[in-house]
Design a protein around this motif. Structure first.
Motif, PDB file in Angstrom:
ATOM      1  N   VAL A  51       0.840  -1.206   0.000  1.00 45.14           N
ATOM      2  CA  VAL A  51       0.000   0.000   0.000  1.00 45.14           C
ATOM      3  C   VAL A  51       0.875   1.256   0.000  1.00 45.14           C
ATOM      4  CG1 VAL A  51      -1.716   1.333   1.268  1.00 45.14           C
ATOM      5  CG2 VAL A  51      -1.936  -1.150   1.126  1.00 45.14           C
ATOM      6  N   LYS A  52       1.937   1.220   0.787  1.00 44.72           N
ATOM      7  CA  LYS A  52       2.844   2.369   0.838  1.00 44.72           C
ATOM      8  C   LYS A  52       3.484   2.602  -0.528  1.00 44.72           C
ATOM      9  CE  LYS A  52       5.233   5.637   2.884  1.00 44.72           C
ATOM     10  NZ  LYS A  52       4.587   6.886   3.364  1.00 44.72           N
ATOM     11  N   GLU A  53       3.931   1.530  -1.175  1.00 46.97           N
ATOM     12  CA  GLU A  53       4.611   1.658  -2.459  1.00 46.97           C
ATOM     13  C   GLU A  53       3.666   2.098  -3.576  1.00 46.97           C
ATOM     14  OE1 GLU A  53       8.085  -1.757  -1.789  1.00 46.97           O
ATOM     15  OE2 GLU A  53       6.427  -2.136  -3.171  1.00 46.97           O
ATOM     16  N   GLU A  54       2.459   1.542  -3.609  1.00 47.42           N
ATOM     17  CA  GLU A  54       1.560   1.782  -4.736  1.00 47.42           C
ATOM     18  C   GLU A  54       0.570   2.922  -4.519  1.00 47.42           C
ATOM     19  OE1 GLU A  54      -0.327  -1.813  -5.963  1.00 47.42           O
ATOM     20  OE2 GLU A  54       1.558  -2.790  -6.522  1.00 47.42           O
ATOM     21  N   ALA A  55       0.215   3.198  -3.256  1.00 50.91           N
ATOM     22  CA  ALA A  55      -0.774   4.240  -2.977  1.00 50.91           C
ATOM     23  C   ALA A  55      -0.227   5.390  -2.136  1.00 50.91           C
ATOM     24  CB  ALA A  55      -1.993   3.631  -2.281  1.00 50.91           C
ATOM     25  N   GLY A  56       0.996   5.227  -1.631  1.00 51.23           N
ATOM     26  CA  GLY A  56       1.612   6.289  -0.846  1.00 51.23           C
ATOM     27  C   GLY A  56       1.055   6.447   0.552  1.00 51.23           C
ATOM     28  N   LEU A  57       0.292   5.463   1.017  1.00 48.90           N
ATOM     29  CA  LEU A  57      -0.386   5.569   2.309  1.00 48.90           C
ATOM     30  C   LEU A  57       0.252   4.679   3.374  1.00 48.90           C
ATOM     31  CD1 LEU A  57      -4.104   5.431   1.084  1.00 48.90           C
ATOM     32  CD2 LEU A  57      -2.711   7.476   1.566  1.00 48.90           C
ATOM     33  N   ASP A  58       0.286   5.202   4.581  1.00 43.49           N
ATOM     34  CA  ASP A  58       0.651   4.394   5.746  1.00 43.49           C
ATOM     35  C   ASP A  58      -0.645   3.839   6.324  1.00 43.49           C
ATOM     36  OD1 ASP A  58       3.565   4.946   5.941  1.00 43.49           O
ATOM     37  OD2 ASP A  58       2.868   7.010   6.184  1.00 43.49           O
ATOM     38  N   VAL A  59      -0.746   2.516   6.397  1.00 40.42           N
ATOM     39  CA  VAL A  59      -1.994   1.899   6.842  1.00 40.42           C
ATOM     40  C   VAL A  59      -1.745   0.926   7.985  1.00 40.42           C
ATOM     41  CG1 VAL A  59      -3.057   2.107   4.569  1.00 40.42           C
ATOM     42  CG2 VAL A  59      -1.828   0.011   5.154  1.00 40.42           C
ATOM     43  N   ALA A  60      -2.831   0.580   8.658  1.00 44.03           N
ATOM     44  CA  ALA A  60      -2.810  -0.440   9.698  1.00 44.03           C
ATOM     45  C   ALA A  60      -3.617  -1.637   9.211  1.00 44.03           C
ATOM     46  CB  ALA A  60      -3.404   0.105  10.995  1.00 44.03           C
ATOM     47  N   PHE A  61      -3.090  -2.803   9.436  1.00 44.33           N
ATOM     48  CA  PHE A  61      -3.791  -4.045   9.079  1.00 44.33           C
ATOM     49  C   PHE A  61      -4.895  -4.279  10.099  1.00 44.33           C
ATOM     50  CE2 PHE A  61      -4.541  -8.556   9.133  1.00 44.33           C
ATOM     51  CZ  PHE A  61      -4.351  -8.987   7.842  1.00 44.33           C
ATOM     52  N   GLU A  62      -6.137  -4.393   9.636  1.00 44.01           N
ATOM     53  CA  GLU A  62      -7.261  -4.558  10.546  1.00 44.01           C
ATOM     54  C   GLU A  62      -7.713  -6.015  10.685  1.00 44.01           C
ATOM     55  OE1 GLU A  62      -8.382  -2.244  12.411  1.00 44.01           O
ATOM     56  OE2 GLU A  62      -7.412  -0.475  11.513  1.00 44.01           O
ATOM     57  N   ARG A  63      -8.136  -6.633   9.575  1.00 40.19           N
ATOM     58  CA  ARG A  63      -8.591  -8.020   9.648  1.00 40.19           C
ATOM     59  C   ARG A  63      -8.601  -8.674   8.276  1.00 40.19           C
ATOM     60  NH1 ARG A  63     -14.507  -7.521   8.952  1.00 40.19           N
ATOM     61  NH2 ARG A  63     -15.093  -5.320   9.190  1.00 40.19           N
ATOM     62  N   LEU A  64      -8.611  -9.992   8.326  1.00 43.77           N
ATOM     63  CA  LEU A  64      -8.575 -10.802   7.112  1.00 43.77           C
ATOM     64  C   LEU A  64      -9.957 -10.850   6.463  1.00 43.77           C
ATOM     65  CD1 LEU A  64      -7.001 -12.857   5.307  1.00 43.77           C
ATOM     66  CD2 LEU A  64      -7.784 -14.640   6.900  1.00 43.77           C
ATOM     67  N   ILE A  65      -9.984 -10.703   5.142  1.00 44.99           N
ATOM     68  CA  ILE A  65     -11.236 -10.808   4.388  1.00 44.99           C
ATOM     69  C   ILE A  65     -11.358 -12.163   3.710  1.00 44.99           C
ATOM     70  CG2 ILE A  65     -12.550  -9.910   2.422  1.00 44.99           C
ATOM     71  CD1 ILE A  65     -11.366  -7.162   3.042  1.00 44.99           C
ATOM     72  N   ALA A  66     -10.295 -12.587   3.030  1.00 40.71           N
ATOM     73  CA  ALA A  66     -10.390 -13.851   2.287  1.00 40.71           C
ATOM     74  C   ALA A  66      -9.020 -14.382   1.898  1.00 40.71           C
ATOM     75  CB  ALA A  66     -11.233 -13.661   1.026  1.00 40.71           C
ATOM     76  N   VAL A  67      -8.969 -15.701   1.712  1.00 39.09           N
ATOM     77  CA  VAL A  67      -7.819 -16.382   1.116  1.00 39.09           C
ATOM     78  C   VAL A  67      -8.375 -17.180  -0.056  1.00 39.09           C
ATOM     79  CG1 VAL A  67      -5.922 -18.004   1.438  1.00 39.09           C
ATOM     80  CG2 VAL A  67      -6.665 -16.556   3.358  1.00 39.09           C
ATOM     81  N   LEU A  68      -8.067 -16.736  -1.276  1.00 38.04           N
ATOM     82  CA  LEU A  68      -8.685 -17.323  -2.467  1.00 38.04           C
ATOM     83  C   LEU A  68      -7.662 -17.987  -3.379  1.00 38.04           C
ATOM     84  CD1 LEU A  68     -11.163 -14.461  -3.500  1.00 38.04           C
ATOM     85  CD2 LEU A  68     -11.561 -16.383  -1.950  1.00 38.04           C
TER      86      LEU A  68
END
Length: 205
Positions: free
Chosen positions: A113-130
């Protein structure tokens, strides 16, 4: 559909040959496994109309027991819209990419996310493993697990980079042209559902 069957068979044949080369001890068996791997490369080369060298480079270039590759994707929301980044070919996708060997899934998601969107984010929860080939097209000769996670923004702004040229938020009913091999409409709709449901149970193929 017939081509997809052949791709799956050839991928399995190559994986068996690769495992045999990794764990075999008898020199005659190793020779047979190498021949099987070469045959799988030749068959895929013919099926895909690609040079054998190129097929071997991407299809049969690893050693050891073959396992799936991991692709991480981040779902980030603002005002009921989801963040997508635009790649240099003009198509849009959830920010993400291959998981680096020295990073966990959460760490890699944050890094991408930092590399592609320039944002610092926090991991909240898992949505899926596909399983990618069950959901995305075209099918891949590699086995790929796509891991979708909900993230929240802490800071940052978009800056054009080597991979992406823009970022924007979209509603689920007004999506731009998507990089379907990486992110499709059904996967984005799934992320919207997960975001709206605090009790969301991760989808696992």
């Amino acid at each position: 559909m017939q081509e997809e069957k052949w791709l799956n068979w050839l991928a399995e044949l190559q994986a068996l040959a690769q495992a045999g080369l990794a764990y075999g001890r008898d020199p005659y068996d190793l020779e047979r496994f190498a021949a099987i791997r070469t045959l799988a490369v030749q068959m895929l080369s013919d099926l895909a109309d690609l040079p054998e060298g190129k097929v071997r480079e991407v299809f049969a270039n690893e050693k050891g027991y073959q396992t799936p590759k991991i692709d991480t994707r981040a779902a980030i929301f603002k005002s009921g819209k989801i963040l997508l980044v635009q790649e240099r070919d003009g198509n849009w996708t959830l920010p993400g990419g291959w998981c680096d060997v020295n990073l966990s899934v959460a760490e890699n998601t944050i890094k991408e996310v930092k590399e592609e969107a320039g944002l610092d984010v926090a991991f909240e929860r898992l949505i899926a493993v596909l399983d990618r080939n069950k959901h995305n097209r075209p099918v891949s000769v590699h086995k790929i697990c796509k891991i979708f996670s909900l993230c929240s923004v802490r800071s940052g702004v978009f800056t054009e980079n080597l991979e992406t040229v823009a970022s924007a938020y979209f509603t689920v009913d007004k999506l731009p042209s998507l990089a379907e091999a990486k992110t499709n409409k059904e996967q984005i709709a799934m992320c919207f559902k997960a975001y709206a449901d605090e009790n969301w149970q991760p989808v696992i193929d």
